[in-house]
Scaffold this motif. Structure first.
Motif, PDB file in Angstrom:
ATOM      1  N   LEU A  50       0.831  -1.199   0.000  1.00 19.60           N
ATOM      2  CA  LEU A  50       0.000   0.000   0.000  1.00 19.60           C
ATOM      3  C   LEU A  50       0.867   1.250   0.000  1.00 19.60           C
ATOM      4  CD1 LEU A  50      -2.675  -0.826   2.720  1.00 19.60           C
ATOM      5  CD2 LEU A  50      -3.036  -0.665   0.280  1.00 19.60           C
ATOM      6  N   PRO A  51       0.437   2.270  -0.695  1.00 19.61           N
ATOM      7  CA  PRO A  51       1.159   3.541  -0.600  1.00 19.61           C
ATOM      8  C   PRO A  51       1.066   4.092   0.826  1.00 19.61           C
ATOM      9  CG  PRO A  51      -0.421   3.583  -2.416  1.00 19.61           C
ATOM     10  CD  PRO A  51      -0.662   2.337  -1.641  1.00 19.61           C
ATOM     11  N   TYR A  52       2.028   4.871   1.187  1.00 17.43           N
ATOM     12  CA  TYR A  52       2.085   5.422   2.537  1.00 17.43           C
ATOM     13  C   TYR A  52       0.813   6.193   2.880  1.00 17.43           C
ATOM     14  CZ  TYR A  52       3.520   8.232   6.502  1.00 17.43           C
ATOM     15  OH  TYR A  52       3.572   8.827   7.736  1.00 17.43           O
ATOM     16  N   PHE A  53       0.306   6.979   1.944  1.00 14.59           N
ATOM     17  CA  PHE A  53      -0.869   7.807   2.258  1.00 14.59           C
ATOM     18  C   PHE A  53      -2.118   6.957   2.509  1.00 14.59           C
ATOM     19  CE2 PHE A  53      -1.064   7.567  -2.366  1.00 14.59           C
ATOM     20  CZ  PHE A  53      -2.419   7.410  -2.626  1.00 14.59           C
ATOM     21  N   VAL A  54      -2.224   5.786   1.885  1.00 13.45           N
ATOM     22  CA  VAL A  54      -3.366   4.903   2.140  1.00 13.45           C
ATOM     23  C   VAL A  54      -3.238   4.287   3.535  1.00 13.45           C
ATOM     24  CG1 VAL A  54      -4.579   2.798   1.417  1.00 13.45           C
ATOM     25  CG2 VAL A  54      -3.791   4.438  -0.306  1.00 13.45           C
TER      26      VAL A  54
END
Length: 151
Positions: free
Chosen positions: A44-48
């Protein structure tokens, strides 16, 4: 025929590409799943991740999509795209599911002195009819049944 379009290198390459794509994506095979899985990153991307953690910690609070995007440090559009691509849902649907889990936990563990309405309102469900539909769809029973026959 020497003048046939397939004798031109660019046309031949394009034809070859179309043919391979038609075979790989148009016919049942075991390579298609591997190609689709390989095209999506696994992590997962960090922002998610950051948004998921924030929602878990603040599920009891009124949250807007703008607040979630601001906390994640991305635009609303990027937040929607991240959740769509990596979680197959929207941020607000993810939050609703978190809240439904909390309602289910409370209904399963509370005594008979609480009402479904109070718990639903506590977790931000203002439309009780829609809440009951979503709850039944998710857990296979009405919220009142969970409260009555808690484990």
């Amino acid at each position: 025929m020497d003048e046939h379009p397939l004798h031109h290198a660019l046309v031949l390459k394009q034809f070859e590409s179309v043919l391979i794509n038609a075979l790989v994506y148009g016919q049942p095979n075991n390579l298609r799943e591997q190609l689709e899985c390989a095209s999506k990153p696994k992590t997962l991307p960090y922002f998610v991740k950051r948004t998921e953690e924030y929602m878990r910690a603040h599920a009891h609070e009124p949250l807007s999509i703008e607040q979630l995007a601001e906390h994640a440090g991305v635009s609303v559009r990027t937040l929607f795209a991240g959740f769509r691509d990596f979680c197959d849902t929207t941020p607000m649907a993810y939050l609703r599911n978190l809240r439904l889990e909390q309602v289910h936990l409370e209904l399963s563990s509370q005594g008979h002195d609480v009402s479904v309405t109070d718990i639903a309102f506590k977790w931000g469900f203002a439309h009780l009819g829609r809440f009951a539909q979503e709850y039944k769809k998710r857990f296979g029973e009405a919220p009142s049944t969970t409260l009555r026959f808690r484990s």
